[in-house]
Design a protein around this motif. Structure first.
Motif, PDB file in Angstrom:
ATOM      1  N   UNK A   3       0.840  -1.198   0.000  1.00 47.19           N
ATOM      2  CA  UNK A   3       0.000   0.000   0.000  1.00 47.19           C
ATOM      3  C   UNK A   3       0.877   1.250   0.000  1.00 47.19           C
ATOM      4  N   UNK A   4       1.899   1.263   0.843  1.00 46.02           N
ATOM      5  CA  UNK A   4       2.809   2.410   0.881  1.00 46.02           C
ATOM      6  C   UNK A   4       3.467   2.631  -0.474  1.00 46.02           C
ATOM      7  N   UNK A   5       3.900   1.540  -1.086  1.00 47.64           N
ATOM      8  CA  UNK A   5       4.557   1.629  -2.393  1.00 47.64           C
ATOM      9  C   UNK A   5       3.576   2.105  -3.458  1.00 47.64           C
ATOM     10  N   UNK A   6       2.335   1.605  -3.405  1.00 48.56           N
ATOM     11  CA  UNK A   6       1.343   1.985  -4.405  1.00 48.56           C
ATOM     12  C   UNK A   6       1.013   3.469  -4.308  1.00 48.56           C
ATOM     13  N   UNK A   7       0.839   3.971  -3.095  1.00 46.07           N
ATOM     14  CA  UNK A   7       0.556   5.397  -2.914  1.00 46.07           C
ATOM     15  C   UNK A   7       1.694   6.241  -3.493  1.00 46.07           C
ATOM     16  N   UNK A   8       2.929   5.835  -3.243  1.00 44.74           N
ATOM     17  CA  UNK A   8       4.077   6.565  -3.793  1.00 44.74           C
ATOM     18  C   UNK A   8       4.070   6.540  -5.314  1.00 44.74           C
ATOM     19  N   UNK A   9       3.726   5.393  -5.897  1.00 47.48           N
ATOM     20  CA  UNK A   9       3.706   5.281  -7.356  1.00 47.48           C
ATOM     21  C   UNK A   9       2.604   6.144  -7.968  1.00 47.48           C
ATOM     22  N   UNK A  10       1.462   6.206  -7.303  1.00 47.02           N
ATOM     23  CA  UNK A  10       0.385   7.058  -7.806  1.00 47.02           C
ATOM     24  C   UNK A  10       0.806   8.520  -7.749  1.00 47.02           C
ATOM     25  N   UNK A  11       1.470   8.899  -6.662  1.00 49.72           N
ATOM     26  CA  UNK A  11       1.977  10.277  -6.563  1.00 49.72           C
ATOM     27  C   UNK A  11       2.989  10.571  -7.665  1.00 49.72           C
TER      28      UNK A  11
END
Length: 386
Positions: free
Chosen positions: A371-379
């Motif tokens: 989840x942390x990685x996905x949020x960073x990728x979306x940003x």
């Protein structure tokens, strides 16, 4: 699809369709689609899975079909399928097929071992224990640690979307209590050796199906054709039932897979392209051809009563499953939103699931990290996320 296109061309002299077959999406097809749009030489239409559409929208690679759709066109399809192709007021594809899930089980083996068909996940675990005692080589199902997509579908059944876009922000809820409940259930199944860790839709999986070493598999309706083709000796021994529920008497299902016919940017004939996209997904003759190939559960309402689906299934011992999967399709929780970095999320989760199998962390840990990685990728895509 080639036969459906041929049928369209035979019956529509004013519009003709040319079909280009490319590798399946994850084997290079989506990369080819992106490249074609960016190069300005893309075809008008492309078949793509629902979860891939946000990545195309992010790059403005799809066209809005709304100017070419009528209210009657929309009424011909399941309402929840339009949710999966519509974003911020635009509709970017015609829904083609969904992946309503059910429980495919070996009736002969459950009867032989005196095991009741599980209707809840707790009963499913209890059945798994009995299966392991009845045959040390048998498992109730497999856990594909190399592919997180099936787990995502089962999390969908629990009812909490992994993302929502309220106030223009991608808000991640991959570790909601509902998803954690699903994760801890499968973590316990792995820990207690109640599931076989191994890939789905691979030679080893087909071998286990044929040998009776996998007994009750939660999977999408479209998998029946694949199972029949790869484990023909088991024909007549299988049956299908609703997915086990988290609460007794529940009616929640899930969807695994599904696709749509999307309109790509640069199409010079969008009205005619939309005409074909509607026809191929609701014409009875076309739908019959697509069902024969195991393309999934029709998104068109009329397709669900297609004779190809309503007739008894020899693989399921003469069982007729049209109502089962019609119900399953309508019981998938609404509100699920696919996100623009889905492929990256699946890869990150799959990598961590493989570590979980070796004892490095838990599925819940994998969800938190991903989840942390996905949020960073979306940003990183220039979007707001938290």
């Amino acid at each position: 699809m080639d036969k459906a296109v041929e049928l369209f061309n035979q019956t529509h002299k004013d519009v003709q369709i040319t079909l280009d077959n490319i590798p399946p999406g994850n084997k290079g097809g989506y990369a080819k689609m992106h490249a074609a749009v960016l190069a300005g030489d893309a075809p008008c239409l492309a078949q793509m899975e629902f979860q891939e559409m946000p990545s195309f929208l992010l790059n403005s690679e799809l066209m809005d079909l709304n100017p070419y759709l009528t209210a009657a066109d929309r009424a011909d399809f399941q309402p929840n399928t339009w949710d999966l192709v519509s974003f911020e007021g635009g509709s970017y594809a015609v829904p083609q097929a969904t992946g309503p899930m059910g429980l495919y089980y070996r009736q002969d083996l459950l009867e032989k071992w005196g095991i009741k068909l599980p209707t809840t996940w707790q009963e499913y675990r209890e059945a798994a224990v009995k299966i392991r005692k009845a045959d040390p080589n048998a498992y109730i199902t497999s856990f594909p640690a190399n592919d997180a997509a099936p787990f995502i579908s089962l999390a969908w059944q629990a009812g909490t979307p992994w993302f929502n876009t309220g106030n223009g922000v991608w808000q991640a809820t991959m570790t909601s209590p509902a998803t954690v409940k699903v994760a801890e259930f499968w973590q316990g199944m792995i820990k207690d050796d109640l599931v076989k860790v191994g890939p789905q839709f691979a030679p080893s999986w087909y071998k286990d199906l044929a040998s009776g070493h996998l007994v009750a598999v939660p999977v999408a309706q479209w998998a029946e054709a694949i199972m029949e083709a790869n484990a023909p000796s088991t024909a007549g021994k299988w049956r299908a039932a609703p997915l086990p529920q988290w609460e007794p008497g529940g009616k929640a299902s899930a969807s695994y897979g599904g696709s749509a016919t999307a309109l790509l940017r640069g199409c010079e004939h969008p009205r005619e392209a939309t005409e074909f996209a509607l026809w191929v997904n609701r014409d009875p003759g076309s739908v019959s051809l697509l069902i024969k190939s195991g393309y999934g559960w029709p998104a068109a309402l009329s397709g669900m009563s297609n004779p190809q689906l309503t007739r008894p299934s020899a693989f399921l011992g003469g069982q007729q499953t049209s109502q089962l999967f019609t119900d399953s399709s309508s019981q998938v929780p609404r509100g699920w939103v696919w996100w623009p970095t889905f492929d990256n999320t699946v890869k990150a989760l799959s990598d961590r699931f493989e570590q979980v199998i070796t004892g490095k962390g838990t599925i819940v840990d994998a969800l938190r990290t991903s989840q942390t990685q996905t949020v960073e990728q979306i940003r990183d895509k220039g979007l707001r996320a938290r």
